[in-house]
Design a protein around this motif. Structure first.
Motif, PDB file in Angstrom:
ATOM      1  N   GLN A  13      47.344  54.266  40.453  1.00 56.52           N
ATOM      2  CA  GLN A  13      47.734  53.074  40.028  1.00 56.52           C
ATOM      3  C   GLN A  13      46.395  51.867  40.781  1.00 56.52           C
ATOM      4  OE1 GLN A  13      51.789  51.156  39.504  1.00 56.52           O
ATOM      5  NE2 GLN A  13      51.397  49.170  38.763  1.00 56.52           N
ATOM      6  N   VAL A  14      46.121  51.157  40.465  1.00 52.18           N
ATOM      7  CA  VAL A  14      45.018  50.198  41.292  1.00 52.18           C
ATOM      8  C   VAL A  14      45.928  48.908  41.875  1.00 52.18           C
ATOM      9  CG1 VAL A  14      42.938  48.615  41.786  1.00 52.18           C
ATOM     10  CG2 VAL A  14      43.226  50.458  40.190  1.00 52.18           C
ATOM     11  N   HIS A  15      46.097  48.713  43.520  1.00 51.83           N
ATOM     12  CA  HIS A  15      46.801  47.646  44.424  1.00 51.83           C
ATOM     13  C   HIS A  15      45.575  47.367  44.783  1.00 51.83           C
ATOM     14  CE1 HIS A  15      50.724  48.518  43.073  1.00 51.83           C
ATOM     15  NE2 HIS A  15      51.036  49.776  43.527  1.00 51.83           N
ATOM     16  N   LEU A  16      45.297  45.792  45.190  1.00 51.79           N
ATOM     17  CA  LEU A  16      44.719  44.921  46.031  1.00 51.79           C
ATOM     18  C   LEU A  16      45.568  43.716  46.422  1.00 51.79           C
ATOM     19  CD1 LEU A  16      41.731  43.879  43.289  1.00 51.79           C
ATOM     20  CD2 LEU A  16      41.416  45.551  45.375  1.00 51.79           C
ATOM     21  N   VAL A  17      45.850  44.239  47.489  1.00 46.75           N
ATOM     22  CA  VAL A  17      46.772  43.251  48.281  1.00 46.75           C
ATOM     23  C   VAL A  17      46.013  42.298  49.477  1.00 46.75           C
ATOM     24  CG1 VAL A  17      49.398  42.998  49.835  1.00 46.75           C
ATOM     25  CG2 VAL A  17      48.875  44.738  48.253  1.00 46.75           C
ATOM     26  N   GLU A  18      46.516  41.232  49.332  1.00 57.77           N
ATOM     27  CA  GLU A  18      45.075  39.855  50.202  1.00 57.77           C
ATOM     28  C   GLU A  18      46.491  39.709  51.530  1.00 57.77           C
ATOM     29  OE1 GLU A  18      44.082  38.897  46.313  1.00 57.77           O
ATOM     30  OE2 GLU A  18      45.668  39.408  46.995  1.00 57.77           O
ATOM     31  N   SER A  19      46.507  39.521  52.116  1.00 61.55           N
ATOM     32  CA  SER A  19      46.949  39.004  53.618  1.00 61.55           C
ATOM     33  C   SER A  19      46.279  37.726  54.309  1.00 61.55           C
ATOM     34  CB  SER A  19      47.102  39.543  54.159  1.00 61.55           C
ATOM     35  OG  SER A  19      46.098  40.636  55.162  1.00 61.55           O
ATOM     36  N   GLY A  20      46.496  37.188  55.361  1.00 57.05           N
ATOM     37  CA  GLY A  20      45.701  36.659  56.354  1.00 57.05           C
ATOM     38  C   GLY A  20      45.984  34.725  55.278  1.00 57.05           C
ATOM     39  N   GLY A  21      46.247  34.808  54.908  1.00 53.55           N
ATOM     40  CA  GLY A  21      46.810  32.738  54.423  1.00 53.55           C
ATOM     41  C   GLY A  21      47.468  32.261  55.490  1.00 53.55           C
ATOM     42  N   GLY A  22      47.548  30.848  54.707  1.00 55.32           N
ATOM     43  CA  GLY A  22      48.275  29.982  55.732  1.00 55.32           C
ATOM     44  C   GLY A  22      48.129  28.489  55.763  1.00 55.32           C
ATOM     45  N   LEU A  23      48.662  27.931  56.292  1.00 52.92           N
ATOM     46  CA  LEU A  23      47.838  26.556  56.979  1.00 52.92           C
ATOM     47  C   LEU A  23      47.004  26.701  58.446  1.00 52.92           C
ATOM     48  CD1 LEU A  23      47.549  23.504  56.213  1.00 52.92           C
ATOM     49  CD2 LEU A  23      49.480  23.940  57.723  1.00 52.92           C
ATOM     50  N   VAL A  24      45.926  25.535  57.924  1.00 59.32           N
ATOM     51  CA  VAL A  24      45.129  25.426  59.326  1.00 59.32           C
ATOM     52  C   VAL A  24      44.596  24.138  58.849  1.00 59.32           C
ATOM     53  CG1 VAL A  24      42.966  26.457  57.690  1.00 59.32           C
ATOM     54  CG2 VAL A  24      42.535  27.062  60.289  1.00 59.32           C
ATOM     55  N   GLN A  25      44.110  23.548  60.421  1.00 59.87           N
ATOM     56  CA  GLN A  25      43.242  22.537  60.272  1.00 59.87           C
ATOM     57  C   GLN A  25      42.338  22.296  60.121  1.00 59.87           C
ATOM     58  OE1 GLN A  25      44.119  20.917  64.307  1.00 59.87           O
ATOM     59  NE2 GLN A  25      46.312  19.439  63.777  1.00 59.87           N
ATOM     60  N   ALA A  26      40.898  21.248  59.655  1.00 63.00           N
ATOM     61  CA  ALA A  26      40.061  20.941  59.503  1.00 63.00           C
ATOM     62  C   ALA A  26      39.043  21.711  60.306  1.00 63.00           C
ATOM     63  CB  ALA A  26      39.992  20.173  58.070  1.00 63.00           C
ATOM     64  N   GLY A  27      38.283  21.946  60.233  1.00 61.29           N
ATOM     65  CA  GLY A  27      37.517  22.584  61.387  1.00 61.29           C
ATOM     66  C   GLY A  27      37.631  24.138  61.406  1.00 61.29           C
ATOM     67  N   GLY A  28      38.842  24.644  61.043  1.00 61.96           N
ATOM     68  CA  GLY A  28      39.134  25.467  62.170  1.00 61.96           C
ATOM     69  C   GLY A  28      39.497  27.205  61.236  1.00 61.96           C
ATOM     70  N   SER A  29      39.499  28.314  61.891  1.00 61.13           N
ATOM     71  CA  SER A  29      38.973  29.307  61.247  1.00 61.13           C
ATOM     72  C   SER A  29      40.178  29.919  60.509  1.00 61.13           C
ATOM     73  CB  SER A  29      38.155  30.076  62.328  1.00 61.13           C
ATOM     74  OG  SER A  29      37.176  29.221  62.654  1.00 61.13           O
ATOM     75  N   MET A  30      40.141  30.967  59.768  1.00 62.31           N
ATOM     76  CA  MET A  30      40.838  32.095  58.728  1.00 62.31           C
ATOM     77  C   MET A  30      40.284  33.218  59.056  1.00 62.31           C
ATOM     78  SD  MET A  30      43.751  30.948  55.920  1.00 62.31           S
ATOM     79  CE  MET A  30      44.811  29.879  57.401  1.00 62.31           C
ATOM     80  N   ARG A  31      40.668  34.312  58.954  1.00 60.75           N
ATOM     81  CA  ARG A  31      40.742  35.550  58.232  1.00 60.75           C
ATOM     82  C   ARG A  31      41.310  36.294  57.585  1.00 60.75           C
ATOM     83  NH1 ARG A  31      39.836  42.034  61.230  1.00 60.75           N
ATOM     84  NH2 ARG A  31      37.896  42.062  60.468  1.00 60.75           N
ATOM     85  N   LEU A  32      40.641  36.151  56.306  1.00 68.46           N
ATOM     86  CA  LEU A  32      41.722  37.405  55.323  1.00 68.46           C
ATOM     87  C   LEU A  32      41.855  38.528  55.201  1.00 68.46           C
ATOM     88  CD1 LEU A  32      41.154  34.462  52.299  1.00 68.46           C
ATOM     89  CD2 LEU A  32      42.897  34.475  54.037  1.00 68.46           C
ATOM     90  N   SER A  33      42.305  39.143  54.898  1.00 68.18           N
ATOM     91  CA  SER A  33      42.154  40.600  54.330  1.00 68.18           C
ATOM     92  C   SER A  33      42.469  40.906  53.201  1.00 68.18           C
ATOM     93  CB  SER A  33      43.154  41.588  55.512  1.00 68.18           C
ATOM     94  OG  SER A  33      42.172  41.551  57.080  1.00 68.18           O
ATOM     95  N   CYS A  34      41.525  42.559  53.364  1.00 66.17           N
ATOM     96  CA  CYS A  34      43.080  42.668  51.698  1.00 66.17           C
ATOM     97  C   CYS A  34      42.456  43.990  51.218  1.00 66.17           C
ATOM     98  CB  CYS A  34      41.713  42.340  50.372  1.00 66.17           C
ATOM     99  SG  CYS A  34      41.776  43.331  48.486  1.00 66.17           S
ATOM    100  N   ALA A  35      43.611  45.027  51.490  1.00 68.18           N
ATOM    101  CA  ALA A  35      43.806  46.571  50.890  1.00 68.18           C
ATOM    102  C   ALA A  35      43.858  46.709  49.983  1.00 68.18           C
ATOM    103  CB  ALA A  35      45.442  46.459  52.499  1.00 68.18           C
ATOM    104  N   ALA A  36      42.838  47.799  49.475  1.00 66.31           N
ATOM    105  CA  ALA A  36      42.523  48.005  48.511  1.00 66.31           C
ATOM    106  C   ALA A  36      43.348  50.076  48.174  1.00 66.31           C
ATOM    107  CB  ALA A  36      41.091  48.434  47.678  1.00 66.31           C
ATOM    108  N   SER A  37      44.165  50.205  47.412  1.00 73.33           N
ATOM    109  CA  SER A  37      44.562  51.256  47.070  1.00 73.33           C
ATOM    110  C   SER A  37      44.491  51.389  45.217  1.00 73.33           C
ATOM    111  CB  SER A  37      45.538  51.805  47.599  1.00 73.33           C
ATOM    112  OG  SER A  37      46.690  50.716  46.815  1.00 73.33           O
ATOM    113  N   GLY A  38      44.494  53.309  44.927  1.00 72.23           N
ATOM    114  CA  GLY A  38      44.090  53.550  43.533  1.00 72.23           C
ATOM    115  C   GLY A  38      42.639  53.982  43.093  1.00 72.23           C
ATOM    116  N   PHE A  39      42.106  53.288  43.604  1.00 73.48           N
ATOM    117  CA  PHE A  39      40.714  53.908  43.105  1.00 73.48           C
ATOM    118  C   PHE A  39      39.682  54.066  44.492  1.00 73.48           C
ATOM    119  CE2 PHE A  39      38.634  49.363  44.996  1.00 73.48           C
ATOM    120  CZ  PHE A  39      39.064  48.509  45.014  1.00 73.48           C
ATOM    121  N   THR A  40      38.634  54.038  44.120  1.00 73.70           N
ATOM    122  CA  THR A  40      38.197  55.106  44.863  1.00 73.70           C
ATOM    123  C   THR A  40      36.707  53.355  45.851  1.00 73.70           C
ATOM    124  OG1 THR A  40      37.219  56.683  43.729  1.00 73.70           O
ATOM    125  CG2 THR A  40      35.743  56.882  46.027  1.00 73.70           C
ATOM    126  N   PHE A  41      37.076  53.308  46.689  1.00 75.37           N
ATOM    127  CA  PHE A  41      36.998  52.426  47.778  1.00 75.37           C
ATOM    128  C   PHE A  41      35.490  51.807  48.319  1.00 75.37           C
ATOM    129  CE2 PHE A  41      37.977  48.242  49.309  1.00 75.37           C
ATOM    130  CZ  PHE A  41      37.027  48.143  50.347  1.00 75.37           C
TER     131      PHE A  41
END
Length: 122
Positions: free
Chosen positions: A1-29
């Motif tokens: 079964q395919v799973h894509l799980v995002e993380s790293g979102g949230g609240l940030v001020q304008a001009g700031g930075s953020m890093r999102l991640s996505c962990a995948a499973s269930g297929f040949t990435f």
């Protein structure tokens, strides 16, 4: 079964930075192109960035303008989106996407994550 799980979102001020991640499973990435789309309330789901299964090839939505960088680690089955110089217009739910043949069209995506909220305050 395919799973894509995002993380790293949230609240940030304008001009700031953020890093999102996505962990995948269930297929040949390593065989899939990976991407990020985003959807703001009342708007369509737009292409943000994509990276081919060959790691050196990337594409970005026009609005990115050099602010975001997509990358992937095939050993960890994970794709990342580094976002810099964020503005309130970047506020949206960000979705991880997997597709066997690269596309920037949401309806052609094979698999979706559940999304992660990114909110940029002014």
């Amino acid at each position: 079964q395919v799973h894509l799980v995002e993380s790293g979102g949230g609240l940030v001020q304008a001009g700031g930075s953020m890093r999102l991640s996505c962990a995948a499973s269930g297929f040949t990435f390593s065989e899939y192109a990976m991407g990020w789309f985003r959807q703001a309330p009342g708007k369509e789901r737009d292409f943000v960035a994509g990276i081919w299964s060959v790691e050196t090839i990337t594409r970005y939505g026009d609005f990115v303008k050099g602010r975001f960088t997509i990358s992937r680690d095939n050993a960890k089955n994970t794709v990342y989106l580094q976002m810099n110089s964020l503005t309130p217009e970047d506020t949206a739910v960000y979705y991880c996407a997997a597709v066997l043949t690269f596309t920037n069209v949401a309806r052609q995506v094979d698999y979706w994550g559940q999304g992660t909220q990114v909110t940029v305050s002014s």
